[in-house]
Scaffold this motif. Structure first.
Motif, PDB file in Angstrom:
ATOM      1  N   ARG A  30      64.282  38.666  95.625  1.00 20.29           N
ATOM      2  CA  ARG A  30      63.333  38.446  94.743  1.00 20.29           C
ATOM      3  C   ARG A  30      63.260  39.899  93.980  1.00 20.29           C
ATOM      4  NH1 ARG A  30      56.879  37.602  94.672  1.00 20.29           N
ATOM      5  NH2 ARG A  30      56.690  36.001  93.101  1.00 20.29           N
ATOM      6  N   LEU A  31      63.586  39.795  92.581  1.00 22.40           N
ATOM      7  CA  LEU A  31      63.604  40.911  91.696  1.00 22.40           C
ATOM      8  C   LEU A  31      62.282  40.923  91.077  1.00 22.40           C
ATOM      9  CD1 LEU A  31      67.256  40.883  90.232  1.00 22.40           C
ATOM     10  CD2 LEU A  31      66.356  41.963  92.522  1.00 22.40           C
ATOM     11  N   SER A  32      61.718  42.176  90.778  1.00 26.94           N
ATOM     12  CA  SER A  32      60.443  42.500  90.111  1.00 26.94           C
ATOM     13  C   SER A  32      60.692  43.199  88.710  1.00 26.94           C
ATOM     14  CB  SER A  32      59.399  42.776  90.920  1.00 26.94           C
ATOM     15  OG  SER A  32      59.214  42.059  91.860  1.00 26.94           O
ATOM     16  N   CYS A  33      59.905  43.054  87.733  1.00 23.94           N
ATOM     17  CA  CYS A  33      60.013  43.643  86.462  1.00 23.94           C
ATOM     18  C   CYS A  33      58.809  43.896  86.171  1.00 23.94           C
ATOM     19  CB  CYS A  33      60.824  43.214  85.319  1.00 23.94           C
ATOM     20  SG  CYS A  33      60.984  43.993  83.857  1.00 23.94           S
ATOM     21  N   VAL A  34      58.159  45.058  85.870  1.00 33.57           N
ATOM     22  CA  VAL A  34      56.929  45.621  85.358  1.00 33.57           C
ATOM     23  C   VAL A  34      56.871  46.197  84.111  1.00 33.57           C
ATOM     24  CG1 VAL A  34      54.599  46.558  85.772  1.00 33.57           C
ATOM     25  CG2 VAL A  34      55.903  45.500  87.759  1.00 33.57           C
ATOM     26  N   HIS A  35      56.247  46.003  83.152  1.00 30.14           N
ATOM     27  CA  HIS A  35      56.220  46.681  81.939  1.00 30.14           C
ATOM     28  C   HIS A  35      55.203  47.226  81.423  1.00 30.14           C
ATOM     29  CE1 HIS A  35      53.732  44.094  78.973  1.00 30.14           C
ATOM     30  NE2 HIS A  35      54.522  42.954  79.614  1.00 30.14           N
ATOM     31  N   SER A  36      55.025  48.139  80.615  1.00 28.26           N
ATOM     32  CA  SER A  36      53.782  49.210  80.533  1.00 28.26           C
ATOM     33  C   SER A  36      53.187  48.757  79.070  1.00 28.26           C
ATOM     34  CB  SER A  36      54.145  50.637  80.539  1.00 28.26           C
ATOM     35  OG  SER A  36      54.816  50.945  79.617  1.00 28.26           O
ATOM     36  N   GLY A  37      53.618  47.737  78.399  1.00 30.70           N
ATOM     37  CA  GLY A  37      53.166  47.388  77.175  1.00 30.70           C
ATOM     38  C   GLY A  37      51.922  46.762  77.230  1.00 30.70           C
ATOM     39  N   TYR A  38      51.438  46.478  75.834  1.00 29.41           N
ATOM     40  CA  TYR A  38      50.327  45.638  75.531  1.00 29.41           C
ATOM     41  C   TYR A  38      50.494  44.162  75.836  1.00 29.41           C
ATOM     42  CZ  TYR A  38      49.209  49.942  73.204  1.00 29.41           C
ATOM     43  OH  TYR A  38      48.689  51.233  72.843  1.00 29.41           O
ATOM     44  N   THR A  39      49.450  43.374  76.596  1.00 33.88           N
ATOM     45  CA  THR A  39      49.402  42.115  76.857  1.00 33.88           C
ATOM     46  C   THR A  39      49.623  41.282  75.645  1.00 33.88           C
ATOM     47  OG1 THR A  39      47.192  41.982  77.220  1.00 33.88           O
ATOM     48  CG2 THR A  39      48.613  42.404  79.065  1.00 33.88           C
ATOM     49  N   TYR A  40      48.829  41.656  74.506  1.00 38.06           N
ATOM     50  CA  TYR A  40      48.834  40.994  73.395  1.00 38.06           C
ATOM     51  C   TYR A  40      50.127  40.777  72.641  1.00 38.06           C
ATOM     52  CZ  TYR A  40      48.515  45.499  70.882  1.00 38.06           C
ATOM     53  OH  TYR A  40      48.448  46.828  70.485  1.00 38.06           O
ATOM     54  N   CYS A  41      51.091  41.452  72.878  1.00 33.06           N
ATOM     55  CA  CYS A  41      52.396  41.453  72.479  1.00 33.06           C
ATOM     56  C   CYS A  41      53.245  40.131  72.878  1.00 33.06           C
ATOM     57  CB  CYS A  41      53.325  42.617  72.630  1.00 33.06           C
ATOM     58  SG  CYS A  41      52.720  44.198  72.277  1.00 33.06           S
ATOM     59  N   TYR A  56      68.964  44.091  84.989  1.00 35.64           N
ATOM     60  CA  TYR A  56      68.272  44.619  84.221  1.00 35.64           C
ATOM     61  C   TYR A  56      67.188  43.612  83.349  1.00 35.64           C
ATOM     62  CZ  TYR A  56      71.984  48.151  83.947  1.00 35.64           C
ATOM     63  OH  TYR A  56      72.952  49.026  84.306  1.00 35.64           O
ATOM     64  N   CYS A  57      66.135  44.320  83.371  1.00 40.58           N
ATOM     65  CA  CYS A  57      65.024  43.399  82.542  1.00 40.58           C
ATOM     66  C   CYS A  57      64.830  43.737  81.077  1.00 40.58           C
ATOM     67  CB  CYS A  57      63.685  43.257  83.254  1.00 40.58           C
ATOM     68  SG  CYS A  57      62.591  44.622  83.231  1.00 40.58           S
ATOM     69  N   LYS A  58      64.575  43.032  80.260  1.00 44.36           N
ATOM     70  CA  LYS A  58      64.337  43.313  78.759  1.00 44.36           C
ATOM     71  C   LYS A  58      63.263  42.619  78.506  1.00 44.36           C
ATOM     72  CE  LYS A  58      67.135  41.771  75.442  1.00 44.36           C
ATOM     73  NZ  LYS A  58      66.545  41.261  74.255  1.00 44.36           N
ATOM     74  N   VAL A  59      62.449  43.313  77.238  1.00 37.01           N
ATOM     75  CA  VAL A  59      61.215  42.437  76.669  1.00 37.01           C
ATOM     76  C   VAL A  59      61.343  42.359  75.304  1.00 37.01           C
ATOM     77  CG1 VAL A  59      59.400  43.022  78.584  1.00 37.01           C
ATOM     78  CG2 VAL A  59      59.629  44.634  76.500  1.00 37.01           C
ATOM     79  N   ASP A  60      60.865  41.581  74.538  1.00 33.27           N
ATOM     80  CA  ASP A  60      61.004  41.517  73.048  1.00 33.27           C
ATOM     81  C   ASP A  60      59.833  40.852  72.510  1.00 33.27           C
ATOM     82  OD1 ASP A  60      64.146  40.680  74.039  1.00 33.27           O
ATOM     83  OD2 ASP A  60      63.971  41.904  72.233  1.00 33.27           O
ATOM     84  N   SER A  61      59.292  41.620  71.632  1.00 34.52           N
ATOM     85  CA  SER A  61      58.248  40.940  70.931  1.00 34.52           C
ATOM     86  C   SER A  61      58.678  40.304  69.810  1.00 34.52           C
ATOM     87  CB  SER A  61      56.984  42.057  70.470  1.00 34.52           C
ATOM     88  OG  SER A  61      56.215  41.596  69.718  1.00 34.52           O
ATOM     89  N   VAL A  62      57.622  39.477  69.097  1.00 32.58           N
ATOM     90  CA  VAL A  62      58.275  38.855  67.700  1.00 32.58           C
ATOM     91  C   VAL A  62      58.552  39.737  66.781  1.00 32.58           C
ATOM     92  CG1 VAL A  62      57.353  37.340  65.798  1.00 32.58           C
ATOM     93  CG2 VAL A  62      56.601  37.020  68.182  1.00 32.58           C
ATOM     94  N   SER A  63      57.732  40.995  66.461  1.00 30.32           N
ATOM     95  CA  SER A  63      58.184  41.991  65.677  1.00 30.32           C
ATOM     96  C   SER A  63      57.693  43.468  66.215  1.00 30.32           C
ATOM     97  CB  SER A  63      57.441  41.811  64.445  1.00 30.32           C
ATOM     98  OG  SER A  63      56.019  41.834  64.555  1.00 30.32           O
ATOM     99  N   ALA A  64      58.437  44.450  65.766  1.00 31.16           N
ATOM    100  CA  ALA A  64      58.007  45.932  66.459  1.00 31.16           C
ATOM    101  C   ALA A  64      56.883  46.211  65.310  1.00 31.16           C
ATOM    102  CB  ALA A  64      59.254  46.543  66.425  1.00 31.16           C
ATOM    103  N   SER A  65      55.710  45.790  65.791  1.00 32.63           N
ATOM    104  CA  SER A  65      54.473  46.313  65.034  1.00 32.63           C
ATOM    105  C   SER A  65      53.430  46.367  66.009  1.00 32.63           C
ATOM    106  CB  SER A  65      54.330  45.669  63.954  1.00 32.63           C
ATOM    107  OG  SER A  65      53.898  44.048  64.317  1.00 32.63           O
ATOM    108  N   ASN A  66      52.418  47.204  65.522  1.00 31.89           N
ATOM    109  CA  ASN A  66      51.025  47.173  66.399  1.00 31.89           C
ATOM    110  C   ASN A  66      51.284  47.482  67.652  1.00 31.89           C
ATOM    111  OD1 ASN A  66      49.448  46.396  64.111  1.00 31.89           O
ATOM    112  ND2 ASN A  66      50.031  44.283  64.460  1.00 31.89           N
TER     113      ASN A  66
END
Length: 121
Positions: free
Chosen positions: A19-30, A94-104
């Motif tokens: 079981r692999l895990s990936c944690v990110h440090s970004g904003y949840t609203y993204c 590898y894990c990757k995250v993508d928001s709709v746009s790179a803003s805010n």
């Protein structure tokens, strides 16, 4: 800048599970789409599975029926349950995250450093 950290890799015999895990440090609203990729030795990085912020998931054919992706938005964490592992699943994940746009404060295409999975026959 968003940091991602994968964990949970290891060495198992064919037929085993990890079981692999990936944690990110970004904003949840993204509302990041979170994705797993696999890179076998000497090969290109390939898509494994992705999950959006609402829990809708997609899988590569090679993962369908054996792997299960999930996430907890509050914990900023994604998991990949890998069952019935095969030697060809060996490689870096590898894990990757993508928001709709790179803003805010949101980003597109942020990668972790990966976690190694080794499956022996």
């Amino acid at each position: 800048q968003v940091q991602l950290a994968e964990s949970g890799g290891g060495s198992v015999q064919a037929g085993g599970s990890l079981r692999l895990s990936c944690v990110h440090s970004g904003y949840t609203y993204c509302n990041y789409d979170m994705t797993w990729y696999h890179q076998a030795p000497g090969s290109e990085r390939e898509f494994v599975s992705t999950i959006d912020s609402e829990g809708s998931a997609k899988y590569a054919d090679s993962a369908q029926g054996r792997f299960s992706i999930s996430r907890d938005n509050g914990k900023k964490t994604m998991w990949l349950q890998m069952n019935n592992l095969k030697p060809e699943d060996t490689g870096m994940y590898y894990c990757k995250v993508d928001s709709v746009s790179a803003s805010n404060g949101c980003v597109v295409g942020a990668w972790g450093r990966g976690t190694q999975v080794t499956v022996s026959s």
